[in-house]
Scaffold this motif. Structure first.
Motif, short mmCIF file in Angstrom:
data_model
loop_
_atom_site.label_atom_id
_atom_site.label_comp_id
_atom_site.label_asym_id
_atom_site.label_seq_id
_atom_site.Cartn_x
_atom_site.Cartn_y
_atom_site.Cartn_z
N SER A 91 0.83 -1.21 0.00
CA SER A 91 0.00 0.00 0.00
C SER A 91 0.86 1.25 0.00
CB SER A 91 -0.92 0.01 1.22
OG SER A 91 -1.81 -1.09 1.20
N CYS A 92 1.96 1.22 0.74
CA CYS A 92 2.88 2.35 0.80
C CYS A 92 3.50 2.61 -0.58
CB CYS A 92 3.97 2.07 1.83
SG CYS A 92 5.20 3.38 1.98
N MET A 93 3.87 1.54 -1.28
CA MET A 93 4.47 1.69 -2.60
C MET A 93 3.48 2.27 -3.60
SD MET A 93 4.89 0.10 -5.82
CE MET A 93 4.51 -1.65 -5.64
N ARG A 94 2.21 1.81 -3.56
CA ARG A 94 1.19 2.33 -4.46
C ARG A 94 0.89 3.80 -4.15
NH1 ARG A 94 -1.47 -2.45 -2.96
NH2 ARG A 94 -3.13 -1.25 -1.95
N PHE A 95 0.82 4.12 -2.86
CA PHE A 95 0.57 5.50 -2.43
C PHE A 95 1.71 6.41 -2.90
CE2 PHE A 95 0.57 9.06 0.52
CZ PHE A 95 -0.78 9.36 0.66
N ALA A 96 2.95 5.93 -2.75
CA ALA A 96 4.12 6.71 -3.17
C ALA A 96 4.10 6.93 -4.68
CB ALA A 96 5.40 6.00 -2.75
N TYR A 97 3.68 5.93 -5.42
CA TYR A 97 3.61 6.05 -6.89
C TYR A 97 2.65 7.18 -7.28
CZ TYR A 97 2.95 4.80 -11.78
OH TYR A 97 2.89 4.85 -13.15
N LYS A 98 1.48 7.21 -6.65
CA LYS A 98 0.49 8.26 -6.97
C LYS A 98 1.03 9.64 -6.63
CE LYS A 98 -2.92 5.62 -8.37
NZ LYS A 98 -3.43 5.70 -9.77
N ARG A 99 1.72 9.75 -5.48
CA ARG A 99 2.24 11.06 -5.08
C ARG A 99 3.39 11.51 -6.00
NH1 ARG A 99 -1.50 9.67 -2.55
NH2 ARG A 99 -2.35 10.63 -4.43
N LEU A 100 4.25 10.58 -6.41
CA LEU A 100 5.33 10.93 -7.34
C LEU A 100 4.75 11.36 -8.67
CD1 LEU A 100 7.92 8.07 -6.66
CD2 LEU A 100 8.08 10.46 -5.94
N LEU A 101 3.66 10.73 -9.07
CA LEU A 101 2.99 11.08 -10.32
C LEU A 101 2.44 12.51 -10.25
CD1 LEU A 101 2.46 9.53 -12.96
CD2 LEU A 101 0.21 8.94 -12.09
N LYS B 250 8.72 10.98 2.38
CA LYS B 250 9.23 9.93 3.27
C LYS B 250 8.70 10.08 4.70
CE LYS B 250 13.61 8.26 5.15
NZ LYS B 250 15.08 8.42 5.14
N LYS B 251 8.69 11.31 5.21
CA LYS B 251 8.23 11.53 6.59
C LYS B 251 6.75 11.20 6.75
CE LYS B 251 11.62 15.20 7.39
NZ LYS B 251 11.82 16.64 7.72
N ASP B 252 5.94 11.57 5.77
CA ASP B 252 4.50 11.30 5.86
C ASP B 252 4.19 9.81 5.80
OD1 ASP B 252 4.14 14.03 5.94
OD2 ASP B 252 3.81 14.21 3.78
N LEU B 253 4.89 9.08 4.94
CA LEU B 253 4.59 7.66 4.74
C LEU B 253 4.91 6.82 5.97
CD1 LEU B 253 5.78 7.06 1.06
CD2 LEU B 253 3.49 7.46 1.91
N GLN B 254 5.94 7.22 6.73
CA GLN B 254 6.29 6.46 7.93
C GLN B 254 5.14 6.45 8.93
OE1 GLN B 254 10.69 8.26 8.06
NE2 GLN B 254 10.34 6.84 9.74
N GLY B 255 4.48 7.58 9.09
CA GLY B 255 3.38 7.66 10.03
C GLY B 255 2.11 7.03 9.51
N ILE B 256 1.85 7.17 8.20
CA ILE B 256 0.61 6.64 7.62
C ILE B 256 0.58 5.12 7.66
CG2 ILE B 256 -0.76 6.47 5.50
CD1 ILE B 256 0.24 9.27 4.78
#
Length: 483
Positions: free
Chosen positions: A28-38, A47-53
């Motif tokens: 889920s983190c990888m998919r979320f990161a993909y959308k945000r990079l897009l 990076k800081k946001d994903l650690q907490g989410i």
């Protein structure tokens, strides 16, 4: 890179569930990161946001962002729309959308798609940490285990069940990696309810002992018929021996089957080079043509993408040769087939595929090809009227529309060169030495012109595989206008 596969066996159901939950959160983190990079988000702030989410440590989050970035970059390079990526596989997703699939087949497809979408975890190795901090190989008297960091300084141990790789136990290879404290990456995947680990470690190759000082083996891959042609030359580029390796297994079958046979053929080529103590010369295959619309559509683009299979074969030859200390030289494939077909196939009475391999071997030794004197005489007599006759002949003789257009396009290209300002009136201006670098001031290649002048009159519909008819032309010098 060397990759070793092993199945994970957990001591308890609770341990497996903890790892499954970790894989779900990481996916889920990888998919979320993909959308945000897009959307253009910065990696450091992300990076800081994903650690907490997702409740993951910084290393897992870093790896998820890196994986998402590599997928995004891959889409851009292949010309695909990155907004249309389907995690879990588009093919499975399209099958699930079909309404005629229901019952157990539908459930099975859905489970498979969910496993590919949610059952992933990737952890990079770190040289400073002497291996891999989040997923570390641990060997003791009880066996070989994978220690997985599931968060909050808690670890789960899973036994590694591995088979054999080339007569050596995979478990022994994993133990060697752990003892040598080499950095290795680990990728976990879920398949049919079972969990598998893929360990990748950088391979250290021995020093190169077999070089082109002893000569070379030239390799030419051919689609029709599906085979490899190889030629052995000495250090001065003289022809010694040749052979062909049929590859019928690459024409059909699953990817795994074709991949297996590609390794087999690569081993066969490397064994020949090892036995003869010669370097290996291969073509440098670059996939550049993106089609007329830039989406890799079109006849030429499809044909080039077909050669991805051969590029994979050549990559395997490079890896195996490095393991044996054999030098591998990559050369440009430009005009190797034309030069071999026109110059060496008639002389040695060999097929144009073998002749092409001979040109590749010579090119790997740094040798240049000169156009034979009789061919140069033919080029000097080439004029606009003979090309006009040839164009008219092709228009009537070639039935296939695509082939006819292609041949006429080549003839018109040569006609433009003849009519260029730098040439004499109605004649082809050519360098006296006839080299293949051979390019005149107008910037065209003489071998391309020669193909139009010689091969097209012989067989305008398709290229002949037996070019022995040109032997008398090369030796006697009986040249004239093509008829």
């Amino acid at each position: 890179m060397v990759t070793v596969q092993a199945k994970l066996i957990f001591e308890s159901f609770e341990d497996k569930q903890k790892v499954l939950d970790l894989m779900r959160r990481w996916s889920s983190c990888m998919r979320f990161a993909y959308k945000r990079l897009l959307e253009g988000f910065d990696r450091n702030s992300l990076k800081k946001d994903l650690q907490g989410i997702f409740n993951l440590n910084s290393r897992y989050v870093n790896d998820a962002i890196m994986k998402a970035g590599s997928i995004l970059e891959s889409c851009k390079q292949s010309g695909e729309d990155p907004r249309k990526v389907v995690f879990g596989g588009r093919e499975l997703f399209e099958k699930l959308k079909k309404r005629h699939i229901n019952g157990n087949p539908y459930k099975k497809l859905k489970i498979e798609w969910q496993e590919k979408r949610k059952g992933n975890l990737y952890s990079r190795g770190d040289r400073s940490k002497k291996g891999n901090l989040n997923t570390r190989i641990v060997a003791n008297e009880r066996g070989t285990f994978l220690r997985i960091n599931v968060g909050d300084r808690k670890y789960v141990f899973a036994r590694l069940s591995a088979g054999y790789k080339k007569g050596k136990s995979r478990e022994e290879i994993l133990q060697e990696i752990a003892v040598l404290e080499m950095p290795y990456s680990v990728e976990l995947k879920l398949k049919n309810g079972n969990m598998y680990a893929y360990f990748s470690v950088e391979e250290l190759f021995p020093a190169t002992e077999i070089t082109k000082e002893n000569g070379a083996i030239g390799i030419d891959t051919n689609a029709y018929p599906n085979h490899i042609a190889w030629v052995e030359v000495d250090r001065s580029g003289q022809f010694i021996s040749y052979g062909k390796i049929p590859m019928p297994e690459l024409e059909s079958g699953s990817f795994e089957k074709r991949e297996y046979y590609r390794w087999q053929y690569a081993h066969e080529i490397v064994e020949i080079a090892k036995e003869k103590r010669k370097a290996i010369v291969i073509e440098r295959l670059d996939i550049k043509h993106r089609g007329t619309r830039g989406d890799f559509s079109g006849r030429k683009s499809r044909r080039i993408r077909h050669f991805f299979s051969y590029r994979s074969l050549l990559e395997k030859i490079k890896i195996l040769a490095k393991r044996e200390g054999i030098e591998v030289i990559e050369v440009s494939p430009a005009y190797t087939s034309v030069i071999g077909m026109l110059k060496y196939a008639p002389q040695f009475m060999i097929s144009k595929d073998v002749a092409s391999a001979y040109v590749i071997a010579r090119r790997g030794l740094g040798l240049k090809e000169k156009i034979p004197a009789n061919y140069m005489e033919l080029l000097s007599r080439l004029d606009a009227s003979s090309l006009e006759e040839l164009k008219e002949y092709v228009s009537k003789a070639v039935k296939n529309v695509h082939s006819r257009r292609k041949q006429i396009k080549e003839i018109e290209y040569v006609m433009r060169m003849i009519q260029s300002p730098g040439s004499e009136s109605g004649r082809l201006s050519a360098p006296l030495d006839g080299t293949s670098a051979g390019s005149c001031s107008a910037g065209y290649n003489l071998w391309r012109v020669l193909r139009v002048a010689v091969v097209t009159p012989l067989s305008p519909d398709r290229v002949l595989r037996d070019m022995s008819v040109l032997k008398s032309l090369l030796i006697s010098g009986q040249v004239g206008r093509p008829k």
